[in-house]
Design an enzyme around this catalytic site. Structure first.
Site, PDB file in Angstrom:
ATOM      1  CE  LYS A 105     -14.771  42.891  -6.867  1.00 18.16           C
ATOM      2  NZ  LYS A 105     -15.127  44.165  -7.542  1.00 18.16           N
TER       3      LYS A 105
ATOM      4  CG  HIS B 164     -12.330  39.759  -8.105  1.00 19.19           C
ATOM      5  ND1 HIS B 164     -13.429  38.966  -7.889  1.00 19.19           N
ATOM      6  CD2 HIS B 164     -12.502  40.314  -9.336  1.00 19.19           C
ATOM      7  CE1 HIS B 164     -14.240  39.040  -8.935  1.00 19.19           C
ATOM      8  NE2 HIS B 164     -13.693  39.849  -9.835  1.00 19.19           N
TER       9      HIS B 164
HETATM   10  N1  NDP Z   1     -18.236  45.925 -14.884  1.00 14.07           N
HETATM   11  C1  NDP Z   1     -17.059  45.433 -15.219  1.00 14.07           C
HETATM   12  O1  NDP Z   1     -16.880  44.801 -16.282  1.00 14.07           O
HETATM   13  C2  NDP Z   1     -15.894  45.669 -14.303  1.00 14.07           C
HETATM   14  C3  NDP Z   1     -16.077  46.417 -13.181  1.00 14.07           C
HETATM   15  N2  NDP Z   1     -15.012  46.754 -12.405  1.00 14.07           N
HETATM   16  C4  NDP Z   1     -15.304  47.689 -11.324  1.00 14.07           C
HETATM   17  O2  NDP Z   1     -14.856  48.976 -11.736  1.00 14.07           O
HETATM   18  C5  NDP Z   1     -14.455  49.750 -10.620  1.00 14.07           C
HETATM   19  C6  NDP Z   1     -13.054  50.302 -10.862  1.00 14.07           C
HETATM   20  O3  NDP Z   1     -12.129  49.243 -10.902  1.00 14.07           O
HETATM   21  P1  NDP Z   1     -10.563  49.531 -10.989  1.00 14.07           P
HETATM   22  O4  NDP Z   1     -10.255  50.426 -12.134  1.00 14.07           O
HETATM   23  O5  NDP Z   1      -9.906  48.213 -10.895  1.00 14.07           O
HETATM   24  O6  NDP Z   1     -10.322  50.341  -9.626  1.00 14.07           O
HETATM   25  P2  NDP Z   1      -9.168  51.384  -9.283  1.00 14.07           P
HETATM   26  O7  NDP Z   1      -9.160  51.506  -7.797  1.00 14.07           O
HETATM   27  O8  NDP Z   1      -7.908  51.021  -9.974  1.00 14.07           O
HETATM   28  O9  NDP Z   1      -9.683  52.757  -9.907  1.00 14.07           O
HETATM   29  C7  NDP Z   1     -10.720  53.491  -9.359  1.00 14.07           C
HETATM   30  C8  NDP Z   1     -10.526  54.916  -9.771  1.00 14.07           C
HETATM   31  O10 NDP Z   1     -11.626  55.689  -9.333  1.00 14.07           O
HETATM   32  C9  NDP Z   1     -11.119  56.912  -8.919  1.00 14.07           C
HETATM   33  N3  NDP Z   1     -11.999  57.684  -8.077  1.00 14.07           N
HETATM   34  C10 NDP Z   1     -12.056  57.798  -6.728  1.00 14.07           C
HETATM   35  N4  NDP Z   1     -12.973  58.720  -6.381  1.00 14.07           N
HETATM   36  C11 NDP Z   1     -13.490  59.184  -7.547  1.00 14.07           C
HETATM   37  C12 NDP Z   1     -14.457  60.155  -7.867  1.00 14.07           C
HETATM   38  N5  NDP Z   1     -15.057  60.852  -6.888  1.00 14.07           N
HETATM   39  N6  NDP Z   1     -14.763  60.362  -9.168  1.00 14.07           N
HETATM   40  C13 NDP Z   1     -14.147  59.665 -10.140  1.00 14.07           C
HETATM   41  N7  NDP Z   1     -13.189  58.767  -9.884  1.00 14.07           N
HETATM   42  C14 NDP Z   1     -12.884  58.532  -8.608  1.00 14.07           C
HETATM   43  C15 NDP Z   1      -9.825  56.588  -8.231  1.00 14.07           C
HETATM   44  O11 NDP Z   1      -9.065  57.804  -8.190  1.00 14.07           O
HETATM   45  P3  NDP Z   1      -7.756  57.954  -7.291  1.00 14.07           P
HETATM   46  O12 NDP Z   1      -6.736  57.160  -8.020  1.00 14.07           O
HETATM   47  O13 NDP Z   1      -7.514  59.430  -7.309  1.00 14.07           O
HETATM   48  O14 NDP Z   1      -8.132  57.400  -5.951  1.00 14.07           O
HETATM   49  C16 NDP Z   1      -9.268  55.555  -9.190  1.00 14.07           C
HETATM   50  O15 NDP Z   1      -8.547  56.170 -10.225  1.00 14.07           O
HETATM   51  C17 NDP Z   1     -14.603  48.822  -9.411  1.00 14.07           C
HETATM   52  O16 NDP Z   1     -15.845  49.072  -8.802  1.00 14.07           O
HETATM   53  C18 NDP Z   1     -14.606  47.422 -10.021  1.00 14.07           C
HETATM   54  O17 NDP Z   1     -15.292  46.486  -9.249  1.00 14.07           O
HETATM   55  C19 NDP Z   1     -13.758  46.349 -12.683  1.00 14.07           C
HETATM   56  C20 NDP Z   1     -13.525  45.559 -13.777  1.00 14.07           C
HETATM   57  C21 NDP Z   1     -14.580  45.137 -14.671  1.00 14.07           C
HETATM   58  O1  LIG Z   2     -12.900  44.767  -9.246  1.00 18.05           O
HETATM   59  C1  LIG Z   2     -12.615  44.088 -10.260  1.00 18.05           C
HETATM   60  O2  LIG Z   2     -11.454  43.963 -10.669  1.00 18.05           O
HETATM   61  C2  LIG Z   2     -13.712  43.446 -10.991  1.00 18.05           C
HETATM   62  N1  LIG Z   2     -14.933  43.753 -10.651  1.00 18.05           N
HETATM   63  C3  LIG Z   2     -16.124  43.329 -11.281  1.00 18.05           C
HETATM   64  C4  LIG Z   2     -17.018  42.628 -10.290  1.00 18.05           C
HETATM   65  O3  LIG Z   2     -17.111  43.075  -9.131  1.00 18.05           O
HETATM   66  O4  LIG Z   2     -17.681  41.662 -10.655  1.00 18.05           O
HETATM   67  C5  LIG Z   2     -15.897  42.579 -12.561  1.00 18.05           C
HETATM   68  C6  LIG Z   2     -14.627  41.800 -12.665  1.00 18.05           C
HETATM   69  O5  LIG Z   2     -14.783  40.548 -12.089  1.00 18.05           O
HETATM   70  C7  LIG Z   2     -13.419  42.548 -12.124  1.00 18.05           C
END
Ligand code: NDP
Ligand SMILES: O=C(O)C1=N[C@H](C(=O)O)C[C@H](O)C1
Length: 233
Positions: free
Chosen positions: A135, A131
């Site tokens: 992350k 990744h």
């Molecule tokens: N299940 C799936 O298919 C997938 C899961 N993921 C997971 O999704 C999550 C997010 O990924 P990603 O978008 O890349 O991460 P980012 O770091 O880009 O985004 C995370 C966001 O969460 C915000 N945040 C922080 N604290 C809070 C809070 N208290 N309440 C709400 N939002 C908050 C951050 O805000 P700020 O910018 O203000 O810090 C930021 O905007 C990760 O855990 C990742 O592993 C990712 C891709 C696919």
């Molecule tokens: O953090 C990410 O970007 C992603 N997180 C998910 C995971 O932890 O498996 C899904 C995807 O691989 C992207």
């Protein structure tokens, strides 16, 4: 449909675009600093935030009577707590380490392969996930789900990031550049190896899957998985 976005980072922004393209309205974009104002007007919430915020986000949805789809990874130690709260509040909940169609097909392939390989002691399983460098959690939620898929269908009993002993599955977590998400399951013997691999080319699949799950969950109560959404049961 009115959608509350809990987390407005890399994933939240792609989800917003896809949701708008599919005719939905965004009523809240929650980040680290603003409040939950607007949440109770939503038909469904989609949580893609950070491991330390997921529990608060999901709990607030149950208290506001809004079904929630959560993709955030790295908060599994609180999973049972969230299930208990969902049952208590008669909420609607789907949580998945990976919402993409491709990875959900890959999960099925992984379980099928694990059953076959369990008959052959000469092969040892290991996993690799790659990744982007931003992350926060390791190993990825998807790698943990893949390990569980093997454990449920074989004699392996746990995963480890360290060197594997006996019935342990080694997971190697690599952080490289802007890689969206790559997962490899490898069975190695002295003679040959068998490998299955899923490569995400971008975040579209994760985001589209989350919006489809939200469309499916709106108006429902109960606890579901992506297998229910995709009819893979
Ligand atoms: N299940 C799936 O298919 C997938 C899961 N993921 C997971 O999704 C999550 C997010 O990924 P990603 O978008 O890349 O991460 P980012 O770091 O880009 O985004 C995370 C966001 O969460 C915000 N945040 C922080 N604290 C809070 C809070 N208290 N309440 C709400 N939002 C908050 C951050 O805000 P700020 O910018 O203000 O810090 C930021 O905007 C990760 O855990 C990742 O592993 C990712 C891709 C696919
Ligand atoms: O953090 C990410 O970007 C992603 N997180 C998910 C995971 O932890 O498996 C899904 C995807 O691989 C992207």
């Amino acid at each position: 449909m009115k959608i509350a976005l809990l987390g407005y980072g890399k994933m939240g922004k792609v989800i917003e675009r896809i949701a708008l393209e599919r005719g939905h309205e965004i009523v809240l974009k929650k980040d680290e600093f603003n409040t939950y104002e607007g949440l109770s007007t939503a038909d469904v919430a989609i949580d893609f935030s950070v491991p330390t915020a997921a529990v608060d986000n999901i709990s607030n949805c149950f208290h506001a009577n809004v079904p929630v789809v959560s993709g955030t990874t790295g908060w599994l130690e609180h999973y049972d707590e969230m299930i208990a709260l969902c049952n208590e509040k008669k909420g609607g909940f789907i949580s998945s380490s990976n919402f993409s169609l491709g990875v959900n097909i890959f999960f099925g392939l992984n379980e099928y392969l694990a059953k076959i390989m369990n008959q052959f002691d000469s092969y040892k399983v290991s996993m690799e996930e790659i990744h982007h460098i931003h992350k926060l959690d390791a190993p990825s939620g998807t790698a943990i789900s893949l390990a569980k898929g093997v454990i449920e269908n074989s004699n392996y009993s746990e995963w480890t990031l360290d060197d594997a002993k006996n019935n342990q599955i080694h997971i190697e977590a690599k952080r490289i550049g802007e890689v969206p998400g790559t997962h490899i399951v490898n069975y190695d013997s002295a003679i040959d190896s068998i490998e299955i691999k899923h490569t995400a080319h971008n975040r579209e699949g994760f985001a589209l899957g989350a919006v489809i799950a939200a469309e499916w969950l709106a108006g429902k109560t109960g606890i579901y998985t992506m297998k229910d959404v995709l009819n893979l049961n």
